[in-house]
Design an enzyme around this catalytic site. Structure first.
Site, PDB file in Angstrom:
ATOM      1  N   LYS A  52      25.342  28.707   8.600  1.00  0.00           N
ATOM      2  CA  LYS A  52      24.074  28.076   8.178  1.00  0.00           C
ATOM      3  C   LYS A  52      23.245  27.781   9.422  1.00  0.00           C
ATOM      4  O   LYS A  52      23.796  27.604  10.502  1.00  0.00           O
ATOM      5  CB  LYS A  52      24.357  26.755   7.452  1.00  0.00           C
ATOM      6  CG  LYS A  52      23.220  26.267   6.588  1.00  0.00           C
ATOM      7  CD  LYS A  52      23.261  26.916   5.215  1.00  0.00           C
ATOM      8  CE  LYS A  52      22.049  26.595   4.388  1.00  0.00           C
ATOM      9  NZ  LYS A  52      22.234  27.037   3.001  1.00  0.00           N
ATOM     10  N   ASP A 111      16.442  29.035   2.594  1.00  0.00           N
ATOM     11  CA  ASP A 111      16.966  27.760   2.078  1.00  0.00           C
ATOM     12  C   ASP A 111      15.739  26.861   1.977  1.00  0.00           C
ATOM     13  O   ASP A 111      14.598  27.367   1.966  1.00  0.00           O
ATOM     14  CB  ASP A 111      18.038  27.177   3.020  1.00  0.00           C
ATOM     15  CG  ASP A 111      18.829  26.033   2.366  1.00  0.00           C
ATOM     16  OD1 ASP A 111      19.757  26.322   1.589  1.00  0.00           O
ATOM     17  OD2 ASP A 111      18.518  24.847   2.602  1.00  0.00           O
TER      18      ASP A 111
HETATM   19  P1  NDP Z   1      12.643  24.907  -1.675  1.00  0.00           P
HETATM   20  O1  NDP Z   1      12.170  24.553  -0.321  1.00  0.00           O
HETATM   21  O2  NDP Z   1      12.106  26.106  -2.351  1.00  0.00           O
HETATM   22  O3  NDP Z   1      12.482  23.684  -2.673  1.00  0.00           O
HETATM   23  C1  NDP Z   1      13.071  22.454  -2.419  1.00  0.00           C
HETATM   24  C2  NDP Z   1      12.584  21.463  -3.455  1.00  0.00           C
HETATM   25  O4  NDP Z   1      13.288  20.238  -3.304  1.00  0.00           O
HETATM   26  C3  NDP Z   1      11.114  21.128  -3.306  1.00  0.00           C
HETATM   27  O5  NDP Z   1      10.599  20.805  -4.550  1.00  0.00           O
HETATM   28  C4  NDP Z   1      11.132  19.925  -2.375  1.00  0.00           C
HETATM   29  O6  NDP Z   1      10.008  19.108  -2.508  1.00  0.00           O
HETATM   30  C5  NDP Z   1      12.385  19.205  -2.856  1.00  0.00           C
HETATM   31  N1  NDP Z   1      13.009  18.512  -1.708  1.00  0.00           N
HETATM   32  C6  NDP Z   1      13.489  19.071  -0.595  1.00  0.00           C
HETATM   33  N2  NDP Z   1      13.977  18.143   0.251  1.00  0.00           N
HETATM   34  C7  NDP Z   1      13.768  16.973  -0.355  1.00  0.00           C
HETATM   35  C8  NDP Z   1      14.047  15.664   0.010  1.00  0.00           C
HETATM   36  N3  NDP Z   1      14.644  15.346   1.177  1.00  0.00           N
HETATM   37  N4  NDP Z   1      13.728  14.705  -0.869  1.00  0.00           N
HETATM   38  C9  NDP Z   1      13.143  15.028  -2.047  1.00  0.00           C
HETATM   39  N5  NDP Z   1      12.837  16.255  -2.442  1.00  0.00           N
HETATM   40  C10 NDP Z   1      13.149  17.215  -1.612  1.00  0.00           C
HETATM   41  O7  NDP Z   1      14.248  25.033  -1.521  1.00  0.00           O
HETATM   42  P2  NDP Z   1      15.281  25.725  -2.504  1.00  0.00           P
HETATM   43  O8  NDP Z   1      14.845  25.598  -3.910  1.00  0.00           O
HETATM   44  O9  NDP Z   1      15.584  27.048  -1.943  1.00  0.00           O
HETATM   45  O10 NDP Z   1      16.568  24.818  -2.246  1.00  0.00           O
HETATM   46  C11 NDP Z   1      16.899  23.687  -3.059  1.00  0.00           C
HETATM   47  C12 NDP Z   1      18.366  23.383  -2.919  1.00  0.00           C
HETATM   48  O11 NDP Z   1      19.141  24.510  -3.343  1.00  0.00           O
HETATM   49  C13 NDP Z   1      18.866  23.073  -1.508  1.00  0.00           C
HETATM   50  O12 NDP Z   1      19.934  22.159  -1.587  1.00  0.00           O
HETATM   51  C14 NDP Z   1      19.400  24.416  -1.024  1.00  0.00           C
HETATM   52  O13 NDP Z   1      20.345  24.267   0.005  1.00  0.00           O
HETATM   53  C15 NDP Z   1      20.040  24.923  -2.306  1.00  0.00           C
HETATM   54  N6  NDP Z   1      20.269  26.356  -2.432  1.00  0.00           N
HETATM   55  C16 NDP Z   1      19.259  27.260  -2.243  1.00  0.00           C
HETATM   56  C17 NDP Z   1      19.513  28.600  -2.407  1.00  0.00           C
HETATM   57  C18 NDP Z   1      18.450  29.632  -2.299  1.00  0.00           C
HETATM   58  O14 NDP Z   1      18.735  30.807  -2.520  1.00  0.00           O
HETATM   59  N7  NDP Z   1      17.213  29.288  -1.989  1.00  0.00           N
HETATM   60  C19 NDP Z   1      20.856  29.098  -2.718  1.00  0.00           C
HETATM   61  C20 NDP Z   1      21.818  28.055  -2.981  1.00  0.00           C
HETATM   62  C21 NDP Z   1      21.512  26.747  -2.825  1.00  0.00           C
HETATM   63  P3  NDP Z   1       8.604  19.506  -1.825  1.00  0.00           P
HETATM   64  O15 NDP Z   1       8.008  20.562  -2.717  1.00  0.00           O
HETATM   65  O16 NDP Z   1       7.819  18.255  -1.776  1.00  0.00           O
HETATM   66  O17 NDP Z   1       8.961  20.040  -0.472  1.00  0.00           O
HETATM   67  O1  2IT Z   2      22.880  27.712   0.156  1.00  0.00           O
HETATM   68  C1  2IT Z   2      22.821  28.948  -0.017  1.00  0.00           C
HETATM   69  O2  2IT Z   2      23.757  29.561  -0.544  1.00  0.00           O
HETATM   70  C2  2IT Z   2      21.607  29.644   0.393  1.00  0.00           C
HETATM   71  N1  2IT Z   2      20.668  29.013   0.856  1.00  0.00           N
HETATM   72  C3  2IT Z   2      21.520  31.139   0.261  1.00  0.00           C
HETATM   73  C4  2IT Z   2      22.198  31.815   1.420  1.00  0.00           C
HETATM   74  C5  2IT Z   2      22.045  33.308   1.483  1.00  0.00           C
HETATM   75  O3  2IT Z   2      22.549  33.856   2.472  1.00  0.00           O
HETATM   76  O4  2IT Z   2      21.458  33.929   0.594  1.00  0.00           O
END
Ligand code: NDP
Ligand code: 2IT
Length: 451
Positions: free
Chosen positions: A126, A166
């Protein structure tokens, strides 16, 4: 003292200032107790737990870039290459002001087991930076991404370490980083996933984490004799994972009535309008106030000291809750509220959104709870499918990738269910996921000797 307790003490001593990392290690090692006890002598002799909790390497670097006023800014960059026993390091890059080494280590540690669960050959890593993409111009984003990749490019490669998106890192950022990698290394290779479709990206990667979450959730509730049809779902977050989770839930006949961002949350009893949400978040990069302004049925709640981010969504009565924003956003008091409201199922779209106390409460009160390692593995699994397509220099259709994703998620559910049953913990999907993910990595570590 048991081997697990000894290593937990050691990890706490060595990483005292990293609460999220300690939380992730504590959850995993505690749930592995039966496996470790059954193999104590072998694991102890080979220092399996000491090795699996210590990253292969932790890279930290300066990221200087120039803002639109001509001012030089400095951020801190990270890449933690945790374990490559079963494949090249794989995991996302988080861009958020809260990022520090402990957060990247917790995410990298979780990624080892998650990636193993996908059944695909990817190790755990990561990275990210404390850079805040909010309010930055496209030029500033590019300047940051180019500087970040100038240093990161020394440590990654298609067979070495393959980063992805992420929080804060989406298609725009991956594009800028890919361009810089190409310039520096002089090669076009699948070094990042989540790329644009015109230069090696995979169809369905954008949707994969949210869709995968719903494929697993559907299988889970199907195995308990129910269906998604007519279920009320609460979702937190309004980013990549949340948006496509909501979309797939609606396709399955459920109704998602909430979403949230870092400044507020929405209750929309008629169901979240996904197209509007995409317009607000993906195109305008705006706040949820814009969603509320454009939709009559939506009630907007601003985050305040008394109303912490995300908390409001757990107050809404639901059958299924899907936390999809960030770590530690679902606390014990939220878990109590969910149970009191009759919620039957919690599956984590985010990484570690539920605290250990909240998880325990949900499990003890009969809620079917699946942790992020299993439930959100669809994103990285589809990244691994993108790597396969890059290696064979072909692209598969949306339907082909989506069908593979669905197969992987259904398979993960049955593997974690079986692993829990094998150790007499039927229904404990947290333990099942940790055990199933761990077994494969440990077998590979033992086969590869001391390294
Ligand atoms: P994005 O940046 O697309 O969206 C994150 C969302 O969560 C936004 O709405 C953001 O608000 C909100 N957010 C982020 N940090 C905070 C915080 N500290 N407090 C409150 N709200 C917060 O990220 P993802 O959707 O990609 O990721 C969301 C979660 O999923 C994370 O935990 C990530 O690690 C996990 N994840 C992501 C994957 C991926 O493929 N993208 C795969 C597996 C897991 P705002 O719009 O105001 O920024
Ligand atoms: O938390 C996760 O699994 C991710 N943000 C996606 C990682 C990836 O390599 O697609």
């Amino acid at each position: 003292m048991s081997y697990v307790d000894e290593v937990l003490e050691l990890v706490k001593k060595k990483n005292a200032s990293e609460p999220e990392f300690l939380q992730a290690v504590t959850e995993v090692l505690n749930s592995l107790r039966p496996v470790v006890e059954a193999n104590e002598e072998l694991y102890r002799k080979n220092a399996i737990l000491e090795r699996i909790t210590e990253p292969d390497r932790q890279i930290m670097f300066r990221v200087p870039w120039v803002d639109d006023k001509g001012q030089v800014q400095v951020n801190r960059g990270f890449r933690v290459q945790f374990n490559n026993a079963i494949g090249p390091y794989k995991g996302g890059l988080r861009l958020h002001p809260s990022v520090n080494l402990g957060i990247i280590k917790f995410l990298g540690f979780e990624q080892i087991f998650k990636n193993s669960l996908t059944s695909l050959p990817i190790g755990g890593g990561k990275g990210g930076s404390d850079f805040d993409p909010k309010g930055k111009s496209d030029r500033e984003i590019m300047a940051f991404c180019q500087s970040f990749m100038t240093e990161l490019s020394k440590y990654i490669g298609a067979d070495v370490d393959v980063p992805a998106g992420d929080i804060g890192t989406g298609a725009r950022e991956i594009g800028f980083m890919f361009g810089q990698y190409k310039r520096i290394r002089g090669m076009f290779e699948g070094v990042l996933t989540g790329k644009g479709l015109t230069y090696g990206g995979s169809l369905a990667r954008t949707e994969a984490t949210g869709y995968g979450l719903l494929y697993l959730t559907e299988e889970l509730i199907k195995c308990h004799g129910e269906s998604m049809q007519g279920k009320t779902v609460v979702v937190s977050g309004a980013g990549n994972v949340a948006i496509y989770a909501i979309q797939k839930a609606h396709q399955m006949g459920a109704k998602c009535v909430t979403c949230s961002d870092s400044t507020g949350w929405i209750y929309d009893p008629e169901g979240i309008d996904v197209e509007l949400l995409k317009e607000v978040k993906e195109v305008k990069r705006a706040r949820l106030t814009e969603y509320a302004a454009a939709r009559k049925s939506a009630q907007y709640h601003e985050v305040s000291a008394a109303n912490r981010s995300g908390a409001g969504v757990w107050q809404i009565k639901c059958d299924i809750a899907l936390p999809c924003a960030t770590q530690n956003e679902l606390l014990l008091e939220d878990a109590k509220q969910l149970v009191a409201n009759g919620c039957k199922c919690v599956c984590e779209g985010a990484n570690m959104p539920t605290t250990i106390e909240a998880t325990k409460y949900l499990q003890q009160n009969g809620v079917w709870f699946v942790g992020g390692k299993a439930a959100n593995a669809g994103g990285v699994a589809t990244s691994a499918l993108e790597m396969s397509q890059n290696s064979e220099r072909l692209s598969w259709s949306f339907e082909e990738v989506d069908a593979k994703l669905q197969g992987i998620m259904v398979n993960i559910y049955h593997n974690i269910d079986d692993a829990a049953k094998r150790y007499g913990m039927e229904g404990n999907y947290v333990a099942g996921a940790n055990i199933a993910g761990f077994e494969k990595v440990v077998n590979a570590m033992l086969a590869q000797g001391v390294c």
